[in-house]
Design a protein around this motif. Structure first.
Motif, PDB file in Angstrom:
ATOM      1  N   GLU A 261      17.702  40.842   1.320  1.00 18.72           N
ATOM      2  CA  GLU A 261      18.892  41.521   0.806  1.00 18.72           C
ATOM      3  C   GLU A 261      20.117  41.155   1.646  1.00 18.72           C
ATOM      4  O   GLU A 261      21.184  40.847   1.124  1.00 18.72           O
ATOM      5  CB  GLU A 261      18.710  43.049   0.841  1.00 18.72           C
ATOM      6  CG  GLU A 261      17.688  43.600  -0.129  1.00 18.72           C
ATOM      7  CD  GLU A 261      18.127  43.525  -1.582  1.00 18.72           C
ATOM      8  OE1 GLU A 261      19.295  43.139  -1.825  1.00 18.72           O
ATOM      9  OE2 GLU A 261      17.303  43.821  -2.468  1.00 18.72           O
ATOM     10  N   GLN A 263      20.542  38.508   3.521  1.00 19.58           N
ATOM     11  CA  GLN A 263      20.900  37.102   3.321  1.00 19.58           C
ATOM     12  C   GLN A 263      21.631  36.900   1.990  1.00 19.58           C
ATOM     13  O   GLN A 263      22.561  36.109   1.904  1.00 19.58           O
ATOM     14  CB  GLN A 263      19.649  36.222   3.378  1.00 19.58           C
ATOM     15  CG  GLN A 263      19.106  36.084   4.793  1.00 19.58           C
ATOM     16  CD  GLN A 263      17.766  35.376   4.814  1.00 19.58           C
ATOM     17  OE1 GLN A 263      16.917  35.609   3.955  1.00 19.58           O
ATOM     18  NE2 GLN A 263      17.575  34.503   5.785  1.00 19.58           N
ATOM     19  N   ILE A 264      21.176  37.651   0.969  1.00 18.52           N
ATOM     20  CA  ILE A 264      21.815  37.527  -0.342  1.00 18.52           C
ATOM     21  C   ILE A 264      23.253  38.039  -0.285  1.00 18.52           C
ATOM     22  O   ILE A 264      24.179  37.392  -0.777  1.00 18.52           O
ATOM     23  CB  ILE A 264      21.009  38.276  -1.432  1.00 18.52           C
ATOM     24  CG1 ILE A 264      19.684  37.541  -1.686  1.00 18.52           C
ATOM     25  CG2 ILE A 264      21.814  38.376  -2.737  1.00 18.52           C
ATOM     26  CD1 ILE A 264      18.698  38.319  -2.517  1.00 18.52           C
ATOM     27  N   SER A 265      23.448  39.194   0.368  1.00 17.97           N
ATOM     28  CA  SER A 265      24.818  39.719   0.403  1.00 17.97           C
ATOM     29  C   SER A 265      25.713  38.844   1.290  1.00 17.97           C
ATOM     30  O   SER A 265      26.906  38.708   1.041  1.00 17.97           O
ATOM     31  CB  SER A 265      24.843  41.189   0.829  1.00 17.97           C
ATOM     32  OG  SER A 265      24.561  41.306   2.182  1.00 17.97           O
ATOM     33  N   ASP A 268      26.723  36.116  -0.962  1.00 19.99           N
ATOM     34  CA  ASP A 268      27.715  36.650  -1.891  1.00 19.99           C
ATOM     35  C   ASP A 268      29.110  36.678  -1.277  1.00 19.99           C
ATOM     36  O   ASP A 268      30.075  36.238  -1.896  1.00 19.99           O
ATOM     37  CB  ASP A 268      27.329  38.076  -2.315  1.00 19.99           C
ATOM     38  CG  ASP A 268      26.403  38.048  -3.529  1.00 19.99           C
ATOM     39  OD1 ASP A 268      26.407  37.006  -4.228  1.00 19.99           O
ATOM     40  OD2 ASP A 268      25.692  39.038  -3.759  1.00 19.99           O
ATOM     41  N   LYS A 299      21.631  30.945  -2.842  1.00 26.64           N
ATOM     42  CA  LYS A 299      21.503  32.304  -3.343  1.00 26.64           C
ATOM     43  C   LYS A 299      20.384  32.391  -4.397  1.00 26.64           C
ATOM     44  O   LYS A 299      19.574  33.319  -4.386  1.00 26.64           O
ATOM     45  CB  LYS A 299      22.836  32.761  -3.935  1.00 26.64           C
ATOM     46  CG  LYS A 299      22.855  34.242  -4.266  1.00 26.64           C
ATOM     47  CD  LYS A 299      24.114  34.637  -4.990  1.00 26.64           C
ATOM     48  CE  LYS A 299      23.889  35.935  -5.743  1.00 26.64           C
ATOM     49  NZ  LYS A 299      25.027  36.282  -6.589  1.00 26.64           N
ATOM     50  N   ASN A 300      20.335  31.392  -5.275  1.00 24.81           N
ATOM     51  CA  ASN A 300      19.279  31.385  -6.289  1.00 24.81           C
ATOM     52  C   ASN A 300      17.892  31.347  -5.656  1.00 24.81           C
ATOM     53  O   ASN A 300      16.970  32.025  -6.099  1.00 24.81           O
ATOM     54  CB  ASN A 300      19.443  30.190  -7.229  1.00 24.81           C
ATOM     55  CG  ASN A 300      20.609  30.406  -8.175  1.00 24.81           C
ATOM     56  OD1 ASN A 300      21.049  31.534  -8.367  1.00 24.81           O
ATOM     57  ND2 ASN A 300      21.127  29.321  -8.740  1.00 24.81           N
ATOM     58  N   LEU A 302      17.099  32.475  -2.755  1.00 18.95           N
ATOM     59  CA  LEU A 302      16.839  33.789  -2.169  1.00 18.95           C
ATOM     60  C   LEU A 302      16.431  34.800  -3.250  1.00 18.95           C
ATOM     61  O   LEU A 302      15.509  35.590  -3.059  1.00 18.95           O
ATOM     62  CB  LEU A 302      18.079  34.298  -1.424  1.00 18.95           C
ATOM     63  CG  LEU A 302      18.435  33.566  -0.135  1.00 18.95           C
ATOM     64  CD1 LEU A 302      19.836  33.952   0.339  1.00 18.95           C
ATOM     65  CD2 LEU A 302      17.411  33.856   0.958  1.00 18.95           C
ATOM     66  N   LEU A 303      17.097  34.720  -4.393  1.00 16.05           N
ATOM     67  CA  LEU A 303      16.768  35.643  -5.481  1.00 16.05           C
ATOM     68  C   LEU A 303      15.345  35.414  -5.986  1.00 16.05           C
ATOM     69  O   LEU A 303      14.619  36.348  -6.290  1.00 16.05           O
ATOM     70  CB  LEU A 303      17.767  35.479  -6.638  1.00 16.05           C
ATOM     71  CG  LEU A 303      19.157  36.069  -6.398  1.00 16.05           C
ATOM     72  CD1 LEU A 303      20.115  35.686  -7.516  1.00 16.05           C
ATOM     73  CD2 LEU A 303      19.099  37.584  -6.241  1.00 16.05           C
ATOM     74  N   LYS A 306      13.005  36.917  -3.626  1.00 15.66           N
ATOM     75  CA  LYS A 306      13.033  38.371  -3.771  1.00 15.66           C
ATOM     76  C   LYS A 306      12.111  38.796  -4.917  1.00 15.66           C
ATOM     77  O   LYS A 306      11.387  39.777  -4.812  1.00 15.66           O
ATOM     78  CB  LYS A 306      14.473  38.811  -4.041  1.00 15.66           C
ATOM     79  CG  LYS A 306      14.696  40.299  -3.907  1.00 15.66           C
ATOM     80  CD  LYS A 306      16.119  40.651  -4.221  1.00 15.66           C
ATOM     81  CE  LYS A 306      16.210  42.040  -4.798  1.00 15.66           C
ATOM     82  NZ  LYS A 306      17.530  42.339  -5.329  1.00 15.66           N
TER      83      LYS A 306
END
Ligand code: ZN
Length: 404
Positions: A261, A263-265, A268, A299-300, A302-303, A306
């Protein structure tokens, strides 16, 4: 470890509701095991509202599994195949070198024909479903290999018992000198004993080396496990230990989720900065585009991770069994101990018992877990009538010579 034992115990043996759930899963052709077999990967498929597992051939490893079958067809033995794999730098699914046993279990696993077999080891009728997933080898090849393996299997005629027949090897120790005790036969393979290996190698000046009848000591230890360890109270406690272990692994999943989370933010907010810069025209889009693309890819990724973790995070707790069910477990475990192979039995024993130390008239059992009622990991049991001094076949009595 204890978790594997309990896992196997709870899932393979027992509680009807667990079996029912797994059976249902299996009937739909879903993979219910843990790790995928070599050459396959697990794919989650949506089935009604749940995510379930199925197997898919793994692009690079499936041909290797197939190669093992082809080598067997062309006359190579399992030892040769393992050697060939190792020479080629091929490693097992767990990153180890191949052994004959590993090759043998690969070649005899119906999973490679696309067939799901479930419940082979439990006492219910096994479930077989063909075409549960894509095959890696065809049935004809598989059956041919089974025939070859059968014809090659050595006929085992042992006048003496193999070392592996001794249930307590690796666990039982001489309390006088501290060395391991090993299995022996006397009277041309009619009687079986454990004896201090030090005494056997270096003679009685090193250690008196008592002879302990195999069947008596093994029966004693198994009875001990059956009647003392497998109490309802202990099983409840073991179930809670298993749940704690599951809890801990869930926690680590949650930690990984939190890290993701963050890393994703982070990605972002970096993206936002870049878009800002683009809007303000402080940099040209030529300069910014590759950086934006890179960040988006990150980001992709990382998603995706997740998503994968979310599947893992579905809790899988053992339900605290009710007393009645626990009673069933005790019976099942007892019959497991009575009927399973020596290797399984020894594995089971080792998960509870660290070592058994024998001295004159006294046995000390070191358990791996604190055992109720006193919550002690050590138990001393005095006066065993069957420990014997001197060579067994010179002083034969009814009690000291036990026909196995
Ligand atoms: Zn000794």
């Amino acid at each position: 470890g204890i978790i594997e034992v309990m896992d196997e115990f709870f899932s393979a043996n027992l509680a009807q509701d667990v079996i029912r759930g797994m059976k249902e899963n299996a009937m739909r052709g879903h993979f219910t095991g843990g790790k995928p077999p070599y050459g396959f990967r697990i794919e989650k498929v949506k089935d009604e509202h749940k995510l379930r597992s199925t197997l898919v051939p793994e692009t690079t490893l499936a041909p290797v599994a197939k190669r093992a079958f082809n080598m067997a067809i062309s006359g190579k033995g399992i030892k040769e195949i393992a050697k060939g794999f190792n020479n080629d730098g091929i490693i097992t699914a767990t990153g180890k070198k191949w052994t004959s046993t590993g090759i043998h279990s690969l070649l005899t696993n119906e999973v490679y024909t696309g067939t799901l077999v479930w419940g082979k080891r439990s006492n219910i009728q096994p479930i077989r479903i063909e075409n549960a997933w894509p095959a890696i080898v065809d049935r004809e090849t598989f059956l041919k290999v089974q025939a070859i393996l059968k014809s090659r299997a050595p006929k085992i005629i042992h006048p003496r018992r193999a070392v592996s027949d001794y249930l307590l090897s690796g666990i039982i120790k001489c309390g006088v000198c501290g060395k391991a005790m090993s299995g022996h036969s006397a009277k041309s393979g009619k009687f079986f004993y454990y004896r201090c290996s030090n005494a056997t190698k270096r003679g009685p000046s090193e250690c008196p080396g008592h002879w302990i009848p195999k069947s008596k000591i093994e029966g004693f230890i198994v009875d001990r496990i059956r009647s003392y360890i497998l109490t309802e109270e202990n099983l409840l406690e073991l179930a809670s230990i298993v749940n704690e272990e599951i809890d801990a692994s869930m926690n680590s999943v949650m930690e990984r989720q939190e890290t993701l989370e963050l890393q994703i933010s982070d990605a972002d907010s970096r993206l936002e900065h870049l878009y800002d810069a683009l809007e303000k025209g402080s940099f040209s889009s030529d300069e910014l585009a590759p950086r934006i693309r890179k960040l988006q890819e990150r980001k992709n990724g990382l998603l995706e991770k997740k998503c994968e973790i979310a599947v893992e995070a579905q809790p899988n707790f053992l339900e605290m069994p009710e007393l009645k069910v626990i009673q069933g477990y005790v019976e099942n475990l007892s019959s497991f101990l009575a009927s399973s192979s020596i290797v399984e039995k020894r594995g089971f024993l080792k998960s509870f018992v660290n070592e058994i130390i024998v001295v004159d008239g006294m046995i000390t059992i070191n358990y791996r877990l604190p055992m109720p009622p006193e919550n002690s990991e050590e138990e001393n049991i005095a006066v065993l009538p069957f420990i014997q001094h001197g060579r067994p076949y010179r002083s034969r009595t009814c009690d000291t010579l036990i026909k196995s």
